[in-house]
Each structure stands twice: as C-alpha cells, then as structure tokens.
Design a protein around this motif. Sequence first.
Motif, PDB file in Angstrom:
ATOM      1  N   ASN A 127       7.310  59.174 -20.479  1.00 47.65           N
ATOM      2  CA  ASN A 127       8.240  58.577 -19.524  1.00 47.65           C
ATOM      3  C   ASN A 127       7.806  57.147 -19.223  1.00 47.65           C
ATOM      4  OD1 ASN A 127      10.003  60.927 -18.782  1.00 47.65           O
ATOM      5  ND2 ASN A 127       8.029  61.779 -18.246  1.00 47.65           N
ATOM      6  N   LYS A 128       8.679  56.181 -19.526  1.00 51.42           N
ATOM      7  CA  LYS A 128       8.306  54.774 -19.387  1.00 51.42           C
ATOM      8  C   LYS A 128       9.147  53.996 -18.380  1.00 51.42           C
ATOM      9  CE  LYS A 128       5.210  55.058 -22.686  1.00 51.42           C
ATOM     10  NZ  LYS A 128       3.757  54.940 -22.387  1.00 51.42           N
ATOM     11  N   GLY A 129      10.100  54.642 -17.742  1.00 55.74           N
ATOM     12  CA  GLY A 129      10.998  53.926 -16.839  1.00 55.74           C
ATOM     13  C   GLY A 129      10.292  53.325 -15.633  1.00 55.74           C
ATOM     14  N   LYS A 130      10.893  52.262 -15.089  1.00 59.94           N
ATOM     15  CA  LYS A 130      10.311  51.575 -13.939  1.00 59.94           C
ATOM     16  C   LYS A 130      10.254  52.485 -12.712  1.00 59.94           C
ATOM     17  CE  LYS A 130      11.230  47.267 -13.239  1.00 59.94           C
ATOM     18  NZ  LYS A 130      11.923  45.985 -12.914  1.00 59.94           N
ATOM     19  N   ARG A 131      11.322  53.252 -12.469  1.00 54.72           N
ATOM     20  CA  ARG A 131      11.346  54.129 -11.297  1.00 54.72           C
ATOM     21  C   ARG A 131      10.367  55.285 -11.453  1.00 54.72           C
ATOM     22  NH1 ARG A 131      15.087  52.851  -7.695  1.00 54.72           N
ATOM     23  NH2 ARG A 131      16.637  51.321  -8.301  1.00 54.72           N
ATOM     24  N   PHE A 132      10.193  55.725 -12.692  1.00 52.84           N
ATOM     25  CA  PHE A 132       9.191  56.761 -12.927  1.00 52.84           C
ATOM     26  C   PHE A 132       7.800  56.220 -12.585  1.00 52.84           C
ATOM     27  CE2 PHE A 132       5.948  58.574 -15.718  1.00 52.84           C
ATOM     28  CZ  PHE A 132       6.053  59.919 -15.410  1.00 52.84           C
ATOM     29  N   GLN A 133       7.497  54.996 -13.020  1.00 49.73           N
ATOM     30  CA  GLN A 133       6.195  54.408 -12.727  1.00 49.73           C
ATOM     31  C   GLN A 133       6.004  54.203 -11.229  1.00 49.73           C
ATOM     32  OE1 GLN A 133       3.563  53.836 -14.896  1.00 49.73           O
ATOM     33  NE2 GLN A 133       2.569  53.641 -12.896  1.00 49.73           N
ATOM     34  N   GLN A 134       7.080  53.841 -10.542  1.00 52.43           N
ATOM     35  CA  GLN A 134       6.996  53.689  -9.095  1.00 52.43           C
ATOM     36  C   GLN A 134       6.688  55.031  -8.423  1.00 52.43           C
ATOM     37  OE1 GLN A 134      10.840  51.863  -8.488  1.00 52.43           O
ATOM     38  NE2 GLN A 134       9.937  49.836  -8.188  1.00 52.43           N
ATOM     39  N   ALA A 135       7.260  56.101  -8.963  1.00 52.07           N
ATOM     40  CA  ALA A 135       6.980  57.427  -8.412  1.00 52.07           C
ATOM     41  C   ALA A 135       5.521  57.807  -8.622  1.00 52.07           C
ATOM     42  CB  ALA A 135       7.904  58.462  -9.057  1.00 52.07           C
ATOM     43  N   VAL A 136       4.994  57.521  -9.825  1.00 49.94           N
ATOM     44  CA  VAL A 136       3.583  57.802 -10.103  1.00 49.94           C
ATOM     45  C   VAL A 136       2.690  56.969  -9.185  1.00 49.94           C
ATOM     46  CG1 VAL A 136       1.756  57.641 -11.848  1.00 49.94           C
ATOM     47  CG2 VAL A 136       4.029  58.474 -12.496  1.00 49.94           C
ATOM     48  N   ASP A 137       3.057  55.692  -8.985  1.00 48.65           N
ATOM     49  CA  ASP A 137       2.294  54.839  -8.062  1.00 48.65           C
ATOM     50  C   ASP A 137       2.284  55.434  -6.654  1.00 48.65           C
ATOM     51  OD1 ASP A 137       1.857  53.087 -10.125  1.00 48.65           O
ATOM     52  OD2 ASP A 137       3.411  51.653  -9.514  1.00 48.65           O
ATOM     53  N   ALA A 138       3.410  56.014  -6.256  1.00 50.81           N
ATOM     54  CA  ALA A 138       3.496  56.619  -4.926  1.00 50.81           C
ATOM     55  C   ALA A 138       2.559  57.823  -4.810  1.00 50.81           C
ATOM     56  CB  ALA A 138       4.937  57.042  -4.643  1.00 50.81           C
ATOM     57  N   VAL A 139       2.438  58.589  -5.903  1.00 50.43           N
ATOM     58  CA  VAL A 139       1.503  59.723  -5.906  1.00 50.43           C
ATOM     59  C   VAL A 139       0.078  59.220  -5.729  1.00 50.43           C
ATOM     60  CG1 VAL A 139       0.597  61.686  -7.201  1.00 50.43           C
ATOM     61  CG2 VAL A 139       3.002  61.083  -7.411  1.00 50.43           C
ATOM     62  N   GLU A 140      -0.264  58.195  -6.489  1.00 46.27           N
ATOM     63  CA  GLU A 140      -1.630  57.666  -6.428  1.00 46.27           C
ATOM     64  C   GLU A 140      -1.940  57.090  -5.046  1.00 46.27           C
ATOM     65  OE1 GLU A 140      -3.771  58.219  -8.932  1.00 46.27           O
ATOM     66  OE2 GLU A 140      -2.056  59.329  -9.722  1.00 46.27           O
ATOM     67  N   GLU A 141      -0.963  56.441  -4.434  1.00 46.42           N
ATOM     68  CA  GLU A 141      -1.185  55.915  -3.088  1.00 46.42           C
ATOM     69  C   GLU A 141      -1.374  57.065  -2.097  1.00 46.42           C
ATOM     70  OE1 GLU A 141       1.283  53.424   0.300  1.00 46.42           O
ATOM     71  OE2 GLU A 141       1.429  52.815  -1.798  1.00 46.42           O
ATOM     72  N   PHE A 142      -0.575  58.115  -2.285  1.00 46.06           N
ATOM     73  CA  PHE A 142      -0.709  59.302  -1.438  1.00 46.06           C
ATOM     74  C   PHE A 142      -2.119  59.882  -1.552  1.00 46.06           C
ATOM     75  CE2 PHE A 142      -0.551  63.999  -1.407  1.00 46.06           C
ATOM     76  CZ  PHE A 142      -0.287  64.195  -0.059  1.00 46.06           C
ATOM     77  N   LEU A 143      -2.633  59.958  -2.779  1.00 48.17           N
ATOM     78  CA  LEU A 143      -3.976  60.503  -2.996  1.00 48.17           C
ATOM     79  C   LEU A 143      -5.042  59.615  -2.361  1.00 48.17           C
ATOM     80  CD1 LEU A 143      -3.597  61.678  -6.715  1.00 48.17           C
ATOM     81  CD2 LEU A 143      -3.805  63.137  -4.684  1.00 48.17           C
ATOM     82  N   ARG A 144      -4.855  58.294  -2.474  1.00 46.04           N
ATOM     83  CA  ARG A 144      -5.835  57.379  -1.871  1.00 46.04           C
ATOM     84  C   ARG A 144      -5.845  57.517  -0.355  1.00 46.04           C
ATOM     85  NH1 ARG A 144      -3.783  53.847  -5.861  1.00 46.04           N
ATOM     86  NH2 ARG A 144      -2.368  52.884  -4.362  1.00 46.04           N
ATOM     87  N   ARG A 145      -4.658  57.625   0.228  1.00 40.13           N
ATOM     88  CA  ARG A 145      -4.575  57.714   1.685  1.00 40.13           C
ATOM     89  C   ARG A 145      -5.048  59.061   2.198  1.00 40.13           C
ATOM     90  NH1 ARG A 145       1.257  55.253   3.295  1.00 40.13           N
ATOM     91  NH2 ARG A 145       0.490  55.865   5.359  1.00 40.13           N
ATOM     92  N   ALA A 146      -4.929  60.072   1.325  1.00 37.29           N
ATOM     93  CA  ALA A 146      -5.342  61.413   1.737  1.00 37.29           C
ATOM     94  C   ALA A 146      -6.832  61.648   1.533  1.00 37.29           C
ATOM     95  CB  ALA A 146      -4.554  62.457   0.961  1.00 37.29           C
ATOM     96  N   LYS A 147      -7.473  60.799   0.738  1.00 35.99           N
ATOM     97  CA  LYS A 147      -8.879  60.984   0.445  1.00 35.99           C
ATOM     98  C   LYS A 147      -9.716  60.910   1.726  1.00 35.99           C
ATOM     99  CE  LYS A 147     -12.515  59.333  -2.660  1.00 35.99           C
ATOM    100  NZ  LYS A 147     -12.874  58.309  -3.670  1.00 35.99           N
ATOM    101  N   GLY A 148     -10.507  61.913   1.935  1.00 39.80           N
ATOM    102  CA  GLY A 148     -11.361  61.969   3.118  1.00 39.80           C
ATOM    103  C   GLY A 148     -10.650  62.448   4.362  1.00 39.80           C
TER     104      GLY A 148
END
Length: 472
Positions: free
Chosen positions: A74-95
Amino acid sequence: MAAVSLRLGDLVWGKLGRYPPWPGKIVNPPKDLKKPRGKKCFFVKFFGTEDHAWIKVEQLKPYHAHKEEMIKINKGKRFQQAVDAVEEFLRRAKGKDQDLTIPESSTIKGMMAGPMAAFKWQPTVSEPVKDADPHFHHFLLSQTEKPAVCYQAITKKLKICEEETGSTSIQAADSTAVNGSITPTDKKIGFLGLGLMGSGIVSNLLKMGHTVTVWNRTAEKCDLFIQEGARLGRTPAEVVSTCDITFACVSDPKAAKDLVLGPSGVLQGIRPGKCYVDMSTVDADTVTELAQVIVSRGGRFLEAPVSGNQQLSNDGMLVILAAGDRGLYEDCSSCFQAMGKTSFFLGEVGNAAKMMLIVNMVQGSFMATIAEGLTLAQVTGQSQQTFLDILNQGQLASIFLDQKCQNILQGNFKPDFYLKYIQKDLRLAIALGDAVNHPTPMAAAANEVYKRAKALDQSDNDMSAVYRAYIH
C-alpha cells in the motif's frame, strides 16, 4: 486473512470488502450497537479516519507482525498518513496506560474522508440498530420544520419513517455492496447507456447477482457485459418490455428525451406496472416531462441521478439522489446498494434533478478555482506541488482535491468526469437559479472558464482540463 488470537485494545490490520488492509484498533462498540450474529468479529476504529466497522476475525491481522508486509503493498498518501497516526499513537502511549481512544494526530487533522469513509457508524437517538448488516447500518434522516434533526435506524428493507407533520423524508442508506452481503432482487433489470458511469453500474449489478439486460447506442459496448452474464436488448423498447425495472444513464436532456420518445424508445415498451428509473443528470423540466409520459402509459417513474465519477462508479461507491415513486425507490434497494454507498429519497419528481445540479455546480466551481490557484502559483514563482501539499494539510483536504491536482501536475487528463458534462451541469444550474431569480455569480464565472476550455478542444478530457483555459 488467517484467523488470529486477538483481544480488546490490540492494534490490527482490518480488511473490508474491496478496500486494502487498513490500520486500526479493537475497541468497545457503542452500547446500543449490537454485535452481528454469525461469525466472530471485533469492533475496529480505523486510524486516519473517523470510521468504525465490525470486522470478522479472519479479516484481521496483528499490526506489528504484518506492518512491513502491508506498507509494501500500500503506497497511497492517505494510507501513509494512517500509518503515521498509528506510530504517533504508540509514541504518545509509551510509558502510559493506553486507553481506547485514538488521538487525532497533526498528520490527519482536517481530513474529511479516507479509503474507509463508507463505513462510518452514526449513533441513533431514537432506537438501537436492529437487524443491521454486519458492516453497514441504514439510517433515515427526516426533515421537519423544526431545527432539530432526527436520526432513526432502519432495517434492510429500508422502511420509510412517516412523520406526523407530513414533511418530506430523506433516506440515506449505506451500501452493503462492498462486502457482497446484499440479496439481489428477483426482478429483471434493464440498463440503457454504457458510458463512463453506466459501465461501472452495470458491472456492479452483475457482480451482486442481478439479472441484467443491456442496451447501448454503440452496440459493441455491450459485448463485455454479455461475457459477464448480461443479456442483450436490441432496442430500448425491447429492454423495457422484457424487464421489470429499467435504468437509464445518458449524457444530457436531449439524449434523455430521445431515449424515451424516439423510435423504438422506452415509451413504446411501457405498459402498466413497468418501471423506469432515469439516472441521467438533467434539468427538472426534462425529468418532469419524462415522468408524465411514463405514468400516462401506466408505468412507474423514479429519477435517480448519481453523484460521483468513473472510479466511484467502478467501485460501487456512488451517491444516489432519488425522487418520484417511493415504492419504486424501495424496490430498487438492492440495485442502489450494489451501485452506491448511499442513497437519498428527496420527495417529488424534480427535486433530485435540482439537488444534483446544485451539487455539480459546487464541484465544477471548486475545480475551476483549484485550477486558477495552481496557475497563479506558477506565474508568481511558487511551487505548485507545495501549494497542493499545503491544501492537503488544511481544511480543504479531500480525495477530489488531491486526485485532480495530481492529474494536472502530471498532465493526465484522461476523463473520469467529462469536462463537457460538468459545463453542461453548470449551464443548467445557472438556468435553475434564473428560474427562481437567485444569483449564481460564482457558477457563471466558472462556466465561462469551462466554455473557454471547450473552445480549446478539451470537451472530451477530464474536468481538470479546465486548467488549460488558464494557460492559453
């Protein structure tokens, strides 16, 4: 996808219908949203959108274990934005203790829609959802004279809520075609007109199990659909006479009238009980005239123009605006679900034509403004790509904006919505305003730009080719 062991709070990849796997999180469903019967499923909230859906367990995969695999396909821009949102969620949830809320990240803020936009859940205030499809839910939006808007869940039969005030009911029915869970009507379906929109519609009707007879002015266009299982009609009159419900989708008012009133036309095949559904985008006077002649022969009539483009037609994600015979609207339920994501019933004949012209007036004017901005950016020494990137991060962000701008930047004007047809819709919308003495200055200005583009031989290109009117 293979079945996996999952639990509440897990990050997952969810697969729904034709859409690619999308990152989400298993969450608790709203209290009044019952779990579908049958196979085990989880309620998933998707990242990068505000969408929710019940997803069968075999259509889920753990997020981390399959992240690399999914990113590769999956290479779409909105797909990448969704993945970025997951990673941000994980960073904010860490700890921290992770709750069940997906935060709105800066990368997705302001996004209006995404690839899962057809799967929105909306809460009801009057009653819980009953007999609902596992993935889609039907809602009735009734307009009254009161300012409050009432939402009511309705069943698969798309029941109409009768208001004591007698006001017009507008029904929005989310499609179940994407996951193939609709039951096709046993009525024989006819379809006249296999252009950009009609071709996708017929393909989806066939895929969902409908019995379809097709006709097109250029007969060769029927060949592909005959191979897919459609039957061939020799004339519009023959199609109407042999089918229970006949749909038509042609280019303009003249074509719509010729199809009904011309030699071997629809009217010659109409007899009591035969149903005709005109999906063309025309003016209210034209559709009213057609309704009158159909009904005068004992037929039933529904107008049902569609909002969308060739891609949405192919994907079965059109928006259908219907008006006329409400019983016929209900009879068309499985057909509308096969071809669209949502259908609205707008009352008496003419209302759908007016609404469709207003919608396309806004879309056409917006496209002209986008083209104007891109060319102004260029002549003032600004990067057009940066201009687009800025828009995509703001409140105007949409799939329409992104796709049309990318087409312009790539010089790709392959028609997805013919420029000549959006100009026709602008012309008809301006005439609609004239008829009620309502000013339409923005549409009038846009119309002049499209007329200039037509003079530059852009009629058969996509509407985004209006860009060329600014650079000549």
